[in-house]
Design a protein around this motif. Sequence first.
Motif, short mmCIF file in Angstrom:
data_model
loop_
_atom_site.label_atom_id
_atom_site.label_comp_id
_atom_site.label_asym_id
_atom_site.label_seq_id
_atom_site.Cartn_x
_atom_site.Cartn_y
_atom_site.Cartn_z
N VAL A 256 0.84 -1.22 0.00
CA VAL A 256 0.00 0.00 0.00
C VAL A 256 0.87 1.26 0.00
O VAL A 256 0.41 2.34 -0.38
CB VAL A 256 -1.01 -0.01 1.17
N ASN A 257 2.12 1.12 0.40
CA ASN A 257 3.03 2.26 0.32
C ASN A 257 3.95 2.18 -0.91
O ASN A 257 4.11 3.16 -1.63
CB ASN A 257 3.85 2.35 1.60
N ARG B 138 -9.79 2.31 0.16
CA ARG B 138 -8.69 1.45 0.60
C ARG B 138 -9.22 0.12 1.15
O ARG B 138 -8.64 -0.94 0.90
CB ARG B 138 -7.85 2.22 1.64
N HIS C 79 1.44 8.61 4.54
CA HIS C 79 0.28 9.23 5.17
C HIS C 79 -0.94 8.88 4.35
O HIS C 79 -0.82 8.24 3.31
CB HIS C 79 0.47 10.76 5.25
N GLU D 94 -3.57 10.68 -1.63
CA GLU D 94 -2.45 10.93 -0.70
C GLU D 94 -1.66 12.16 -1.16
O GLU D 94 -1.20 12.97 -0.33
CB GLU D 94 -1.55 9.70 -0.59
#
Length: 284
Positions: A29-30, A252, A43, A73
Amino acid sequence: MTATQDSTVLNSLYQRSVADYWNTEKNPVNLRLGEVDGIYHHHYGIGAVDWTVLDGAAETRDERVIRELHRLESAQTDLLMSWLGPLEPHHRVMDAGSGRGGSSIVANLRFGCQVDGVSISESQVAFANEQARQRGVDGKVSFHFRNMLDTRFETGSFQAIWNNESTMYVELSLLFAEHARLLNRGGRYVCITGCYNDAYGLPSRAISQINAHYICDIHPRSTYFKEMAANRLVPIGVVDLTPATIPYWELRAKSSLATGIEQPFLDAYKNGSFQYLLIAADRA
Ligand code: GPP
Ligand code: MG
């Protein structure tokens, strides 16, 4: 080996455990969001979701959702940046808890200023410095393995400082004392944070779940203002971003990248125990 023996940066076993989390963190997810345009955020997002990303060919659905989460984001970063200014290329700014470097690189692209990011994760620092190098901005954007509570930077050397979702890892009395020391008079401080709502009471179950997930300690809303007032940081703006971040969490939760923390965030925001705030202050 203890935390205090192996480093002058990590001052407690707690900080060692936080560093261990971020040194090994590789959540898709990052990383997959960062791969969209090479800006790696740590974040969450804000703004209306384009729900049509869920429609259409199943094989390319993930890619569409990833782009949409990344867009939200990036919108969060842009909002934070808009509260930092006006900044000029000769200014120096600090990203406290700089992660993989996304917000710092955005600040340099937007203002041309010198940016110093600090993190207690050595692998994040190395990753972020490599990003700056690849973009050719390493002359102006540097990441340091330092503690945001004791940066060792020169007093009064920064025009702006921000924490983008990193204040829940530290005691605010110590953090704001260090920020007040580093900022010029008239300099700007901005944080975006999740805080618990004093009017609800003590932390809800969902907040305790979030704390356990990230090894953090979400502060009450009141502590931000109390510790700012005690440290010459005078609020100039407060924006409740709670309604703006809920759609990000809804999307998400439906994505293949969900980490399992989505429902606690949605529960906490919807039951009123938790708020996603931007707070901007001037150093008086
Ligand atoms: C975002 O990082 C989260 C934090 C830094 C800590 C908790 C924040 C609160 C507002 C409570 P991330 O992008 O690495 O998280 P994730 O891996 O869940 O996307
Ligand atoms: Mg993330």
